[in-house]
Write an enzyme that holds these catalytic residues in place. Structure first.
Site, PDB file in Angstrom:
ATOM      1  CE  LYS A 150      -8.204  52.163  87.096  1.00 25.29           C
ATOM      2  NZ  LYS A 150      -7.154  51.878  88.081  1.00 25.29           N
ATOM      3  CB  CYS A 190      -5.736  56.997  94.047  1.00 31.43           C
ATOM      4  SG  CYS A 190      -6.406  57.522  92.475  1.00 31.43           S
ATOM      5  NE  ARG A 220      -4.301  51.842  97.306  1.00 28.33           N
ATOM      6  CZ  ARG A 220      -4.782  52.144  96.133  1.00 28.33           C
ATOM      7  NH1 ARG A 220      -4.708  53.363  95.679  1.00 28.33           N
ATOM      8  NH2 ARG A 220      -5.310  51.233  95.363  1.00 28.33           N
ATOM      9  CG  ASP A 262     -12.249  51.230  93.111  1.00 25.92           C
ATOM     10  OD1 ASP A 262     -11.703  51.702  94.128  1.00 25.92           O
ATOM     11  OD2 ASP A 262     -11.624  50.565  92.260  1.00 25.92           O
ATOM     12  NE  ARG A 316      -4.184  56.692  88.102  1.00 25.10           N
ATOM     13  CZ  ARG A 316      -4.379  56.200  89.312  1.00 25.10           C
ATOM     14  NH1 ARG A 316      -4.410  56.998  90.344  1.00 25.10           N
ATOM     15  NH2 ARG A 316      -4.548  54.916  89.510  1.00 25.10           N
TER      16      ARG A 316
HETATM   17  C1  UD1 Z   1      -7.368  47.333  93.962  1.00 27.11           C
HETATM   18  C2  UD1 Z   1      -7.862  48.246  92.884  1.00 27.11           C
HETATM   19  C3  UD1 Z   1      -8.522  49.472  93.488  1.00 27.11           C
HETATM   20  C4  UD1 Z   1      -9.588  49.050  94.491  1.00 27.11           C
HETATM   21  C5  UD1 Z   1      -9.060  48.042  95.488  1.00 27.11           C
HETATM   22  C6  UD1 Z   1     -10.142  47.458  96.396  1.00 27.11           C
HETATM   23  C7  UD1 Z   1      -6.309  47.823  91.082  1.00 27.11           C
HETATM   24  C8  UD1 Z   1      -5.168  48.322  90.277  1.00 27.11           C
HETATM   25  N1  UD1 Z   1      -6.749  48.630  92.052  1.00 27.11           N
HETATM   26  O1  UD1 Z   1      -6.384  48.063  94.685  1.00 27.11           O
HETATM   27  O2  UD1 Z   1      -9.083  50.241  92.437  1.00 27.11           O
HETATM   28  O3  UD1 Z   1     -10.025  50.196  95.193  1.00 27.11           O
HETATM   29  O4  UD1 Z   1      -8.441  46.935  94.803  1.00 27.11           O
HETATM   30  O5  UD1 Z   1     -11.140  46.858  95.631  1.00 27.11           O
HETATM   31  O6  UD1 Z   1      -6.845  46.754  90.854  1.00 27.11           O
HETATM   32  N2  UD1 Z   1      -3.684  45.633 102.063  1.00 27.11           N
HETATM   33  C9  UD1 Z   1      -2.778  45.306 103.048  1.00 27.11           C
HETATM   34  N3  UD1 Z   1      -1.601  44.712 102.680  1.00 27.11           N
HETATM   35  C10 UD1 Z   1      -1.318  44.431 101.368  1.00 27.11           C
HETATM   36  C11 UD1 Z   1      -2.258  44.769 100.377  1.00 27.11           C
HETATM   37  C12 UD1 Z   1      -3.434  45.377 100.776  1.00 27.11           C
HETATM   38  O7  UD1 Z   1      -3.000  45.532 104.225  1.00 27.11           O
HETATM   39  O8  UD1 Z   1      -0.238  43.880 101.096  1.00 27.11           O
HETATM   40  C13 UD1 Z   1      -4.956  46.295 102.453  1.00 27.11           C
HETATM   41  C14 UD1 Z   1      -5.121  47.677 101.858  1.00 27.11           C
HETATM   42  O9  UD1 Z   1      -4.498  48.665 102.628  1.00 27.11           O
HETATM   43  C15 UD1 Z   1      -6.624  47.813 101.841  1.00 27.11           C
HETATM   44  C16 UD1 Z   1      -7.094  46.376 101.562  1.00 27.11           C
HETATM   45  O10 UD1 Z   1      -6.011  45.535 101.903  1.00 27.11           O
HETATM   46  O11 UD1 Z   1      -7.086  48.205 103.093  1.00 27.11           O
HETATM   47  C17 UD1 Z   1      -7.506  46.100 100.135  1.00 27.11           C
HETATM   48  O12 UD1 Z   1      -6.464  46.489  99.257  1.00 27.11           O
HETATM   49  P1  UD1 Z   1      -6.253  45.808  97.837  1.00 27.11           P
HETATM   50  O13 UD1 Z   1      -7.433  44.949  97.516  1.00 27.11           O
HETATM   51  O14 UD1 Z   1      -4.903  45.187  97.785  1.00 27.11           O
HETATM   52  O15 UD1 Z   1      -6.269  47.060  96.897  1.00 27.11           O
HETATM   53  P2  UD1 Z   1      -5.373  47.319  95.629  1.00 27.11           P
HETATM   54  O16 UD1 Z   1      -4.998  46.010  94.977  1.00 27.11           O
HETATM   55  O17 UD1 Z   1      -4.321  48.280  95.988  1.00 27.11           O
END
Ligand code: UD1
Length: 434
Positions: A22, A120, A125, A309, A401
């Site tokens: 996904k 979620c 985030r 996850d 989802r």
């Molecule tokens: C993706 C996955 C999600 C998974 C996560 C971590 C998708 C659609 N979703 O989510 O299923 O749980 O990776 O493996 O691929 N962060 C910041 N600033 C940012 C972006 C992120 O501080 O601009 C922080 C987040 O709050 C979190 C960490 O970085 O603590 C990791 O987040 P991230 O890897 O970006 O997760 P997603 O891409 O949202």
């Protein structure tokens, strides 16, 4: 309202085939509009998140066709440069991956306007790292009223971007914005998840020049244009891990097929450590468990560490093991919302800060449960399948989802689970399975 009704206590036994990833699909579908040519993507999981993202891509003006259930054709050439590039909130707020349209639209048109992402509720985030990356490439990014992010640039120019945190979403988004930029972009402290590599491979198959995906330094040399391609998405590491833990929690024997064993190493080694039998083949893994497992300690980390996850599914499994386990969540701050639900089934879990302290119990008792998010929902289904008696799981919209035909796959392994709409259907299920 649809919910799962489950009668637990049956060791799951048989074979299950894993769908396309996904999280890779969401990046790849969004990236497909970077070219004006037709792109054909195979092994797209038929789940709510991909369906919603495809609707949003269509709403932008792209031509989107399902060739079959898992094969999608996308042509970004029909998106007009002067079209209203504001993605319809109604679709897009539902899924977090809508933010990938920021990177792909910005890369293609130097202009993107996307409603702030939903998804979620597992913590704050933020998207500051995405914004930092776009700005480094020369874009101006504003959050305007109505909760929209607007990114625009006269020209995108390659640059050096250091990620303050390891983030999957920002790494993919910056890759998408940089592939058509002028010159060279370097992303340092990049995420290394298998889906980062898959999105990079897909972009390269369109003619992009990305090197180093899968390491923490990704180098992108901008190209003039991208071309049509045919591409098949990698298997879903998290769906595979979910069925692997399900085998252990139900004391079953499942051959999980169509996966990449290397992607499963963190999960496989923890399951072996607690006493499960894990046998790796070329593209499948058999997981067997006989009796109660041992306890362990887990800390979630970016890949190749233990995936956040998989944290709830593993907790549901460890709560049935002998002894005390500790799970520390280091990625998201609000990811223990399933603990109350598991406690109502008899689990003994105490949350302290970002750790869950688990004292294993011998069994769960069926209960009426509510899925708090996607992976926690899957964990509750695992617990219900392991429990004595009947359970229901509400709010299955979260589970749908990200899991394709979850109940069908579980039934094929001998599990008693059905989607029901009302009490009458629940009663019928109870009478049928006894
Ligand atoms: C993706 C996955 C999600 C998974 C996560 C971590 C998708 C659609 N979703 O989510 O299923 O749980 O990776 O493996 O691929 N962060 C910041 N600033 C940012 C972006 C992120 O501080 O601009 C922080 C987040 O709050 C979190 C960490 O970085 O603590 C990791 O987040 P991230 O890897 O970006 O997760 P997603 O891409 O949202």
């Amino acid at each position: 309202m649809e919910k799962y009704v489950i009668k637990g206590g049956v060791p799951l036994d048989g074979e299950v085939t894993i769908a396309g990833a996904k999280n890779a699909a969401l990046g790849i579908l969004a990236a497909a509009i970077l070219t004006d040519d037709e792109v054909i993507i195979e092994n797209v999981p038929y789940v709510e998140d991909t369906k919603v993202l495809l609707r949003a891509i269509e709403a932008l003006g792209a031509t989107v066709k399902y060739i079959d259930l898992h094969t999608v054709s996308i042509c970004g050439g029909t998106i007009k440069k002067d079209a209203d590039l504001c993605v319809d909130d109604e679709y897009i707020r539902k899924i977090r991956a809508s933010y990938y349209l920021l990177g792909s639209m910005l890369g293609k048109f130097k202009y993107a306007q996307v409603a702030l992402p939903g998804g979620c509720d597992i913590g704050l985030r933020p998207i500051d790292q995405h914004i930092k990356g776009f700005e480094a490439l020369g874009a101006k990014v504003d959050i305007v009223s109505g909760g929209k992010v607007v990114a625009k640039a006269d020209n995108l120019i390659g640059n050096h971007v250091y990620m303050d945190v390891v983030t999957v979403g920002a790494t993919i988004n910056i890759m998408m914005a940089a592939v058509l930029a002028e010159g060279k972009t370097t992303i340092e402290n990049a995420a290394k998840e298998p889906h980062i590599v898959d999105v990079a491979n897909f972009l390269n198959s369109m003619g992009a020049n990305i090197k180093g995906a899968g390491t923490d330094v990704i180098r992108i040399r901008g190209v003039q244009r991208l071309y049509g391609t045919e591409y098949s998405i990698i298997p879903d590491q998290i769906e595979a891990g979910t069925f692997m833990t399900m085998a252990v929690a139900t004391k079953g024997n499942i051959l999980v097929k169509n996966l990449i064993p290397k992607h499963m190493e963190a999960v496989s080694s923890k399951l072996s450590e607690i006493g499960a039998t894990v046998i790796e083949y070329d593209d499948s893994i058999r997981v067997m468990a006989d009796g109660r497992m041992r306890s362990t300690q887990i800390k979630t980390l970016p890949y190749p560490g233990f995936p956040t996850d998989m944290q709830p599914q593993m907790a549901a499994t460890l709560a049935l093991s002998v002894g005390n386990s500790i799970i520390t969540e280091s990625i998201f701050e609000n990811r223990f919302k399933y603990v109350n639900e598991l406690s109502r089934m008899g689990a003994r879990i105490k949350v302290e800060g970002n750790s869950a302290i688990i004292t294993g119990v011998e069994k769960y008792t069926g209960a009426n449960l509510v899925a708090p998010d996607l992976r926690a929902g899957a964990a509750l289904v695992i617990a219900a399948l392991a429990a004595d008696g009947f359970s229901t799981v509400e709010d299955i919209k979260y589970i749908l989802r990200g899991y394709e035909d979850f109940d069908g796959k579980i039934r094929s392994l001998g599990g008693n689970i059905e989607i029901v709409d009302d009490d009458r259907e629940t009663q019928k299920f109870k009478l049928r399975v006894g």
